[in-house]
Enzyme design. Structure first.
Site, PDB file in Angstrom:
ATOM      1  N   HIS A 189      51.045  69.324  60.332  1.00 19.32           N
ATOM      2  CA  HIS A 189      51.432  69.083  60.946  1.00 19.32           C
ATOM      3  C   HIS A 189      51.574  70.227  62.152  1.00 19.32           C
ATOM      4  CE1 HIS A 189      53.871  65.638  63.481  1.00 19.32           C
ATOM      5  NE2 HIS A 189      52.842  66.088  64.211  1.00 19.32           N
TER       6      HIS A 189
ATOM      7  N   ASP B 288      48.425  69.419  67.494  1.00 17.06           N
ATOM      8  CA  ASP B 288      48.865  68.780  66.446  1.00 17.06           C
ATOM      9  C   ASP B 288      48.803  69.081  64.512  1.00 17.06           C
ATOM     10  OD1 ASP B 288      50.931  66.272  66.483  1.00 17.06           O
ATOM     11  OD2 ASP B 288      48.877  65.163  65.315  1.00 17.06           O
TER      12      ASP B 288
ATOM     13  N   CYS C  79      58.469  66.300  69.128  1.00 13.06           N
ATOM     14  CA  CYS C  79      59.261  67.359  69.200  1.00 13.06           C
ATOM     15  C   CYS C  79      59.116  68.366  69.286  1.00 13.06           C
ATOM     16  CB  CYS C  79      60.246  67.692  67.321  1.00 13.06           C
ATOM     17  SG  CYS C  79      61.147  66.335  67.147  1.00 13.06           S
TER      18      CYS C  79
ATOM     19  N   SER D 162      57.439  64.841  64.770  1.00 17.25           N
ATOM     20  CA  SER D 162      56.849  63.904  66.001  1.00 17.25           C
ATOM     21  C   SER D 162      57.711  64.188  67.180  1.00 17.25           C
ATOM     22  CB  SER D 162      56.561  62.469  65.355  1.00 17.25           C
ATOM     23  OG  SER D 162      55.151  62.600  64.489  1.00 17.25           O
TER      24      SER D 162
ATOM     25  N   ARG E 197      51.694  57.304  75.823  1.00 16.92           N
ATOM     26  CA  ARG E 197      50.712  58.359  75.971  1.00 16.92           C
ATOM     27  C   ARG E 197      49.470  58.806  76.744  1.00 16.92           C
ATOM     28  NH1 ARG E 197      51.756  61.621  70.251  1.00 16.92           N
ATOM     29  NH2 ARG E 197      53.574  61.021  69.626  1.00 16.92           N
TER      30      ARG E 197
ATOM     31  N   ARG F 101      53.180  54.297  65.289  1.00 16.20           N
ATOM     32  CA  ARG F 101      52.891  54.316  64.013  1.00 16.20           C
ATOM     33  C   ARG F 101      53.778  53.918  63.450  1.00 16.20           C
ATOM     34  NH1 ARG F 101      54.684  58.770  61.901  1.00 16.20           N
ATOM     35  NH2 ARG F 101      55.075  60.279  63.529  1.00 16.20           N
TER      36      ARG F 101
ATOM     37  N   TYR G  76      46.784  51.733  67.544  1.00 18.12           N
ATOM     38  CA  TYR G  76      47.765  52.477  68.442  1.00 18.12           C
ATOM     39  C   TYR G  76      47.421  54.272  68.267  1.00 18.12           C
ATOM     40  CZ  TYR G  76      50.910  54.756  71.614  1.00 18.12           C
ATOM     41  OH  TYR G  76      51.541  54.961  72.609  1.00 18.12           O
TER      42      TYR G  76
ATOM     43  N   LYS H 114      46.090  61.319  61.422  1.00 22.02           N
ATOM     44  CA  LYS H 114      46.965  61.466  60.704  1.00 22.02           C
ATOM     45  C   LYS H 114      46.177  61.130  59.701  1.00 22.02           C
ATOM     46  CE  LYS H 114      49.710  62.631  63.844  1.00 22.02           C
ATOM     47  NZ  LYS H 114      50.827  63.492  64.324  1.00 22.02           N
TER      48      LYS H 114
END
Ligand code: GTP
Ligand code: SPV
Ligand code: MN
Length: 590
Positions: free
Chosen positions: A230, A277, A254, A252, A374, A73, A201, A210
């Site tokens: 989130h 998420d 974590c 993110s 990912r 991002r 991406y 998001k």
């Protein structure tokens, strides 16, 4: 007569000038065709969009390499365009809507020349849910079209549902020429519109994620009285078979995906996955908070995912019941045609390509997989998917957990005394930055509710909205904070994490059910160590005590940093938050 949707698609096609327009129906047959197109016709940076992996070991698995400049991002290129700059707040980049549209129109003109414009109709949330939203995204890459099919409920029926109405959420996406000078992720919250150019991406390109389900939805939720967060959603089953539902907000990279899929290290306990998420939280008729996961897939961090850390995810990645599973920017074992990443639990391949498709050997000083590489996999492949996943009403939440990556200072777990105090704990959260966004890693920054990059409006107003929601809940969830990431003098993680985190979750549900008491500290209630089930855990007593310590002298710097951050929101900050601040500051100075 053309519908508003058809007119809108037409208008965009006139601007972007694709060679053709293709309306997706979300079927499996179509996914096969799109993968074929990605293998044969479409290219990114001179490479095919997809390549097939070893179908025996990774059924329905395909590899994708993104443009080397496009791997995460881009927060500095992400804008929220409210007419009033103050509504966007210090937490967002802002541009006036008209100016932003002029700029985007210029960049978009002819951007899909020689490409196909895919029209993707989908809902976020189960179509039968009162909380679901109908959306349409345009894109010019098969990779994004296929990813959206995994991550959302994509179907032709959405078009009928939209019918002659104009109230669907609009997403416009083109990879453009990948130039960073012409890369922007623009949000127009009042119009329910996202316009993203220049990146293919993740969160930059899968606009249901998001961009809509957090940035725009948080703004819609503010107006309609709900929360878009989130957060992971999971059910914790105890040995008696009772399931307690909790959410957890972690920044993110974590640990959300790992937490959502956890295989419990404590016998008799089981985790049921609902989301990894995003959570949409509504006040139910019973005065409790109810959560749905608007997504249907995982877009998870590959490095570190193994049979040891996240066996359920490894099983999901190899299950292959939903077509297809994608791997983006991982390494590739040339002998076996399998994806490979650091921390997968098998030795590095002898002969490999790195995430850019360059020759790679274990002796190299580089990583085979990009740190933000990912996988994209359907949630229906998850072995411990909750039976409530498709429940249109969602699940009732008993506890909300907040956590950051803090190698120092923050204890393993603590509980806030009430809703307001919990909102403040979440608001003053900090975390060390990760590879999920393009910036320097490991820098401590404030990240309230793990929403700093995702709150689509002024964070001061956002805290006010949280307080407001609390006042409407007859039965609010208890609020906890966790930190899996304290390190010792050698820089090693003290807490084993992953499946062992169940020990902390067990304490949390014991607190929810009033089974144990706790020790008051200036920051909140921490466990008596005797109340934690530590059976079978090898961890030195001193180290363990250390991660529960609230050392007041170290907190001085922390709260100064908190004050500096919160002051950015000026008179938008609710007074109640400053009262909480003053109480904490006094406790610490005492
Ligand atoms: P986003 O998808 O970016 O929102 O990330 P996420 O919050 O879902 O993070 P994820 O679960 O993918 O974890 C990211 C990294 O943290 C991986 O490298 C994991 O191995 C690591 N990690 C996750 N849980 C733990 C834990 O309990 N302890 C430690 N030490 N590391 C963890
Ligand atoms: C995050 O960064 O929090 C992610 C990955 O979940 S992305 O979809 O790229 O935002
Ligand atoms: Mn995330």
């Amino acid at each position: 007569m053309a519908t508003p949707l058809e007119r809108w698609v037409d208008e965009q096609a006139r601007l972007f000038k694709p060679k053709k327009v293709y309306w997706c129906d979300g079927s499996e047959k179509e996914a096969h065709e799109l993968i074929e197109i990605g293998i044969i016709d479409e290219q990114i940076n001179g490479q095919p969009v997809f390549q097939a992996l070893n179908q025996h070991k990774w059924p329905k698995g395909f590899l994708h390499r993104s443009h080397p400049s496009d791997v995460a991002r881009v927060e500095h290129l992400t804008y929220v365009c409210h007419p009033d700059k103050n509504v966007a707040g210090a937490n967002n980049n802002w541009m006036a809507p008209e100016e932003a549209k002029q700029l985007m129109t210029k960049i978009s003109d002819g951007a899909m020349k020689d490409r196909t414009m895919y029209v993707l109709p989908y809902t976020m949330g189960h179509p039968d849910s009162p909380y679901a939203k109908a959306c349409v995204q345009l894109t010019d890459v098969s990779y994004v079209a296929v990813s959206m099919r995994i991550m959302t409920r994509m179907s032709k029926s959405v078009i009928d549902k939209i019918g002659s109405k104009d109230d669907f959420v609009k997403g416009i996406h083109s990879v453009g020429d990948f130039s960073q000078e012409r890369r922007f992720i623009m949000h127009f919250p009042d119009e329910r519109l996202v316009w993203s150019i220049g990146s293919g991406y993740g969160g930059n390109a899968l606009l249901g994620k998001k961009c809509f389900s957090l940035r725009i939805a948080s703004w819609v939720g503010k107006q309609e009285g709900w929360l878009a967060e989130h957060m992971v959603i999971l059910g914790i089953e105890d040995p008696k078979g009772n399931v307690t539902y909790v959410t957890a907000a972690l920044p993110s990279a974590c640990g959300k995906t790992n937490l959502a899929m956890m295989e419990s290290a404590l016998p008799g306990y089981k985790i049921w996955t609902i989301g990894d998420d995003i959570a949409w939280l509504n006040i139910g008729p019973d005065g409790r908070l109810w959560a749905i996961n608007p997504e249907t897939g995982f877009f998870g961090v590959a490095p570190g995912t193994s049979m040891q850390t996240n066996p359920n995810m490894m099983r999901a990645l190899k299950k292959g019941s939903f077509y297809p599973t994608l791997f983006t920017n991982t390494g590739l074992d040339l002998d076996t045609n399998e994806p490979w990443w650091e921390g997968i639990g098998t030795p590095p391949p002898r002969s490999a390509l790195d995430w850019q498709g360059e020759h790679w050997e274990p002796s190299y000083n580089t990583k085979a997989a990009h740190p933000n590489s990912r996988f994209t996999v359907s949630i229906y492949n998850a072995p411990a998917l909750s039976k409530e996943f498709d429940n249109p009403k969602g699940v009732p939440i008993s506890a909300m957990i907040f956590g950051g990556k803090r190698t120092q200072l923050i204890p393993l777990v603590f509980e806030s005394s009430n809703w307001q105090n919990g909102v403040f704990s979440a608001a003053r959260m900090g975390s060390e930055t990760t590879a999920a966004a393009a910036h320097q890693e490991g820098v401590l920054r404030r990240d309230p509710m793990a929403m700093l990059p995702f709150c689509g409006y002024n964070m001061g107003d956002y805290f006010g909205h949280w307080l407001d929601i609390g006042s409407k809940l007859k039965n609010p969830p208890k609020i906890f904070s966790v930190n899996w990431f304290r390190t010792d003098e050698e820089g090693k993680f003290v807490w084993p994490g992953f499946g062992e985190n169940i020990r902390v979750l067990k304490w949390i549900i014991d607190r929810v059910n009033n089974r144990v008491d706790a020790r008051q500290t200036p920051v909140g209630l921490v466990p008596h160590i005797k109340d934690l089930d530590l059976s079978g855990l090898k961890i030195e007593k001193e180290k363990l005590e250390k991660i529960f310590e609230v050392d007041i002298k170290d907190w001085d710097k922390e709260i100064k940093d908190v004050r500096q951050f919160l002051e950015k929101f000026g008179d938008r900050m609710p007074k109640a938050m400053w009262q909480e601040y003053e109480t904490l500051a006094k406790e610490i100075q005492r």
